[in-house]
Design an enzyme around this catalytic site. Sequence first.
Site, PDB file in Angstrom:
ATOM      1  N   GLU A  85       0.884  -1.167   0.000  1.00  0.00           N
ATOM      2  CA  GLU A  85       0.000   0.000   0.000  1.00  0.00           C
ATOM      3  C   GLU A  85       0.916   1.210   0.000  1.00  0.00           C
ATOM      4  O   GLU A  85       1.529   1.526   1.024  1.00  0.00           O
ATOM      5  CB  GLU A  85      -0.883   0.014   1.253  1.00  0.00           C
ATOM      6  CG  GLU A  85      -1.780  -1.205   1.411  1.00  0.00           C
ATOM      7  CD  GLU A  85      -2.932  -1.222   0.419  1.00  0.00           C
ATOM      8  OE1 GLU A  85      -3.243  -0.164  -0.149  1.00  0.00           O
ATOM      9  OE2 GLU A  85      -3.489  -2.296   0.191  1.00  0.00           O
TER      10      GLU A  85
ATOM     11  N   CYS B 208      -3.555   8.280   3.527  1.00  0.00           N
ATOM     12  CA  CYS B 208      -3.154   7.807   2.201  1.00  0.00           C
ATOM     13  C   CYS B 208      -4.276   7.967   1.192  1.00  0.00           C
ATOM     14  O   CYS B 208      -4.044   8.054  -0.003  1.00  0.00           O
ATOM     15  CB  CYS B 208      -2.742   6.348   2.298  1.00  0.00           C
ATOM     16  SG  CYS B 208      -3.958   5.365   3.172  1.00  0.00           S
TER      17      CYS B 208
HETATM   18  P1  NAP Z   1       8.220   5.048   4.770  1.00  0.00           P
HETATM   19  O1  NAP Z   1       9.308   5.984   5.092  1.00  0.00           O
HETATM   20  O2  NAP Z   1       8.284   4.306   3.495  1.00  0.00           O
HETATM   21  O3  NAP Z   1       8.139   4.057   6.012  1.00  0.00           O
HETATM   22  C1  NAP Z   1       7.162   3.051   6.097  1.00  0.00           C
HETATM   23  C2  NAP Z   1       7.672   1.915   6.959  1.00  0.00           C
HETATM   24  O4  NAP Z   1       8.801   1.287   6.325  1.00  0.00           O
HETATM   25  C3  NAP Z   1       8.177   2.346   8.327  1.00  0.00           C
HETATM   26  O5  NAP Z   1       7.815   1.355   9.264  1.00  0.00           O
HETATM   27  C4  NAP Z   1       9.673   2.402   8.149  1.00  0.00           C
HETATM   28  O6  NAP Z   1      10.383   2.244   9.353  1.00  0.00           O
HETATM   29  C5  NAP Z   1       9.900   1.228   7.236  1.00  0.00           C
HETATM   30  N1  NAP Z   1      11.126   1.287   6.454  1.00  0.00           N
HETATM   31  C6  NAP Z   1      11.822   2.384   6.065  1.00  0.00           C
HETATM   32  N2  NAP Z   1      12.866   2.011   5.313  1.00  0.00           N
HETATM   33  C7  NAP Z   1      12.843   0.655   5.227  1.00  0.00           C
HETATM   34  C8  NAP Z   1      13.663  -0.323   4.591  1.00  0.00           C
HETATM   35  N3  NAP Z   1      14.730   0.028   3.875  1.00  0.00           N
HETATM   36  N4  NAP Z   1      13.343  -1.619   4.723  1.00  0.00           N
HETATM   37  C9  NAP Z   1      12.254  -1.997   5.430  1.00  0.00           C
HETATM   38  N5  NAP Z   1      11.438  -1.113   6.057  1.00  0.00           N
HETATM   39  C10 NAP Z   1      11.722   0.197   5.955  1.00  0.00           C
HETATM   40  O7  NAP Z   1       6.797   5.774   4.737  1.00  0.00           O
HETATM   41  P2  NAP Z   1       6.216   6.825   5.778  1.00  0.00           P
HETATM   42  O8  NAP Z   1       6.848   8.117   5.468  1.00  0.00           O
HETATM   43  O9  NAP Z   1       6.255   6.296   7.163  1.00  0.00           O
HETATM   44  O10 NAP Z   1       4.681   6.837   5.376  1.00  0.00           O
HETATM   45  C11 NAP Z   1       4.087   7.807   4.563  1.00  0.00           C
HETATM   46  C12 NAP Z   1       3.698   7.201   3.239  1.00  0.00           C
HETATM   47  O11 NAP Z   1       2.885   6.062   3.430  1.00  0.00           O
HETATM   48  C13 NAP Z   1       2.884   8.131   2.386  1.00  0.00           C
HETATM   49  O12 NAP Z   1       3.449   8.186   1.123  1.00  0.00           O
HETATM   50  C14 NAP Z   1       1.505   7.498   2.331  1.00  0.00           C
HETATM   51  O13 NAP Z   1       0.817   7.727   1.130  1.00  0.00           O
HETATM   52  C15 NAP Z   1       1.798   6.065   2.526  1.00  0.00           C
HETATM   53  N6  NAP Z   1       0.654   5.392   3.127  1.00  0.00           N
HETATM   54  C16 NAP Z   1      -0.085   4.537   2.377  1.00  0.00           C
HETATM   55  C17 NAP Z   1      -1.171   3.890   2.932  1.00  0.00           C
HETATM   56  C18 NAP Z   1      -2.016   2.940   2.137  1.00  0.00           C
HETATM   57  O14 NAP Z   1      -2.816   2.227   2.726  1.00  0.00           O
HETATM   58  N7  NAP Z   1      -1.868   2.887   0.846  1.00  0.00           N
HETATM   59  C19 NAP Z   1      -1.500   4.102   4.266  1.00  0.00           C
HETATM   60  C20 NAP Z   1      -0.727   4.974   4.998  1.00  0.00           C
HETATM   61  C21 NAP Z   1       0.358   5.616   4.413  1.00  0.00           C
HETATM   62  P3  NAP Z   1      10.927   3.525  10.169  1.00  0.00           P
HETATM   63  O15 NAP Z   1       9.744   4.322  10.550  1.00  0.00           O
HETATM   64  O16 NAP Z   1      11.623   2.920  11.325  1.00  0.00           O
HETATM   65  O17 NAP Z   1      11.843   4.245   9.219  1.00  0.00           O
END
Ligand code: NAP
Length: 517
Positions: free
Chosen positions: A256, A294
């Site tokens: 997602e 999102c």
């Molecule tokens: P993110 O930076 O991609 O982080 C998401 C998750 O991935 C966090 O738990 C993060 O851990 C982890 N992570 C980061 N780097 C990683 C790696 N190299 N390997 C494995 N895991 C890793 O996203 P975010 O900034 O938290 O979230 C915002 C985004 O999420 C927005 O773009 C939004 O659109 C999207 N979103 C989508 C939905 C949906 O249902 N489609 C719902 C909510 C949000 P850490 O926090 O420890 O870095």
Amino acid sequence: MELLKNHVAGQWVAGQGEGTALHDPVTGEALVAVSSAGLDLGAAFAFAREQGGAALRALSYGERAALLTRVGEVLTANRDAYYEIATRNSGTVKSDSAVDIDGAIYTLGQYARWGAKLGEARLLLDGEPVALAKDNAFASQHVMTPTRGVALFINAFNFPAWGLWEKAAPALLSGVPVIVKPATATAWLTQRMVADVVAAGILPPGALSVVCGSSAGLLDQLQGEDVLSFTGSADTAAIIRSHPAVVKHSVRVNIEADSLNSALLLPVAEGSEALSLFAREVAREMTVKSGQKCTAIRRAFVPRALYTAAAELIAAQLRKTVVGNPRDESVRMGALVSLEQKRHVEEGLAVLQSEAVLLHDGRLQALVGADAGSACVAPVLLGCEQPVMATRVHDTEVFGPMATLMPYDDLAQAQALVRRGAGSLACSLYGDDPAALAACATELADLHGRVHVVTPAVAKLHTGHGNVMPQSLHGGPGRAGGGEELGGLRALNFYHRRSALQAAPEVLAALGPATQL
Ligand code: NAP
């Protein structure tokens, strides 16, 4: 500062070191810390697979549904503590915390009810037997059995409660143990919910684990029977999809990611109720959870003749939004989750402003109970009068209280503009002509997980553009990640394997308690 423990292999274990601090985005106060350093992840996954999975699979669907009911009761009993954590760590006003916390409890309740209807079944059937020989003497019956691996959830920061339970409910109902890695910034609420459920002793040991802090090493543990759900940015999604363990073991992955969701007002007369409904929904979507949803509307399209009227109506709604410290009763919209997100939003806004102008800038109004050093950001409505020529407004997701209003010249052009989101979670349509709305909805359905149609008849009934209802599919193709979640019992598909049993009728008749999914 308290270091939150991880729950792995049935034990509470502190990670090594001081950990990473979680902050109050309004006051800047450091609240708690998290660390996953030094955990024995191999043992954690093995324990979940062998102990948690086996114990869950020993139960019927109905028995597992009853566990979900009890989990929901524990969460309900501790609701006040969750609201307190959300105020402090997510900077959200009560109504926004409710979307996450009560949304989680509601979703769990739904799966408990749907699961109860599966009763004593221990096997799910997919369709009826199909003859492979004369007189049905040999037939094929498709069955669904739970995968014997772990469901690993890597979650985003914006839904620490709902993001866990909307996935854990169908996983546990399926008989699959869960390991959740919440986003670090808001891991506290997820950790606290897991701690309350573990303390209540409802689930078998190994059924629910939580790892707080870095994700380092987690994906290396994945094996062929495990499944992985990721929610977060498209950039991290790309890393996860190509991880060697995922590729080598063909791990089933649900993604997602981000999404440039649209709202489209079909041609209507000026003064039409559909125009007001459109404006109200755009403003609401911009401000609920400070636009950190999102599914939030990022691009809003109106007939060119209604552009100015729509801009004024949306701005009038936004002017009523008092922004600041969620502890102040007059505040309607709290903070972004962190100063880092505030920086991302400001950078993203600058990108959009290369193609769009400011139609409403809430930043000119004073914050209440918070200062410029907080992560509070007021809503900003942008306008782009030549959207066909623009690119950034269609490909840049600014994860905050912003949207871009754009005029279109005819409906075919509007639909083409919506499609430039390249795959979204949700699109909402507004109008008063049922046939035109139905045609438009089918035209756009292939590129959207959900099409939400608002007519004056459902003005007070509809569930909202951005609200994810467990009854409906959540996910979207293309840019949105290509995932599918929820949608009632359809969610169980992800945690089951489909298999064709080819046998004589008497063998198929001996399969034991089974039900159609
Ligand atoms: P993110 O930076 O991609 O982080 C998401 C998750 O991935 C966090 O738990 C993060 O851990 C982890 N992570 C980061 N780097 C990683 C790696 N190299 N390997 C494995 N895991 C890793 O996203 P975010 O900034 O938290 O979230 C915002 C985004 O999420 C927005 O773009 C939004 O659109 C999207 N979103 C989508 C939905 C949906 O249902 N489609 C719902 C909510 C949000 P850490 O926090 O420890 O870095």
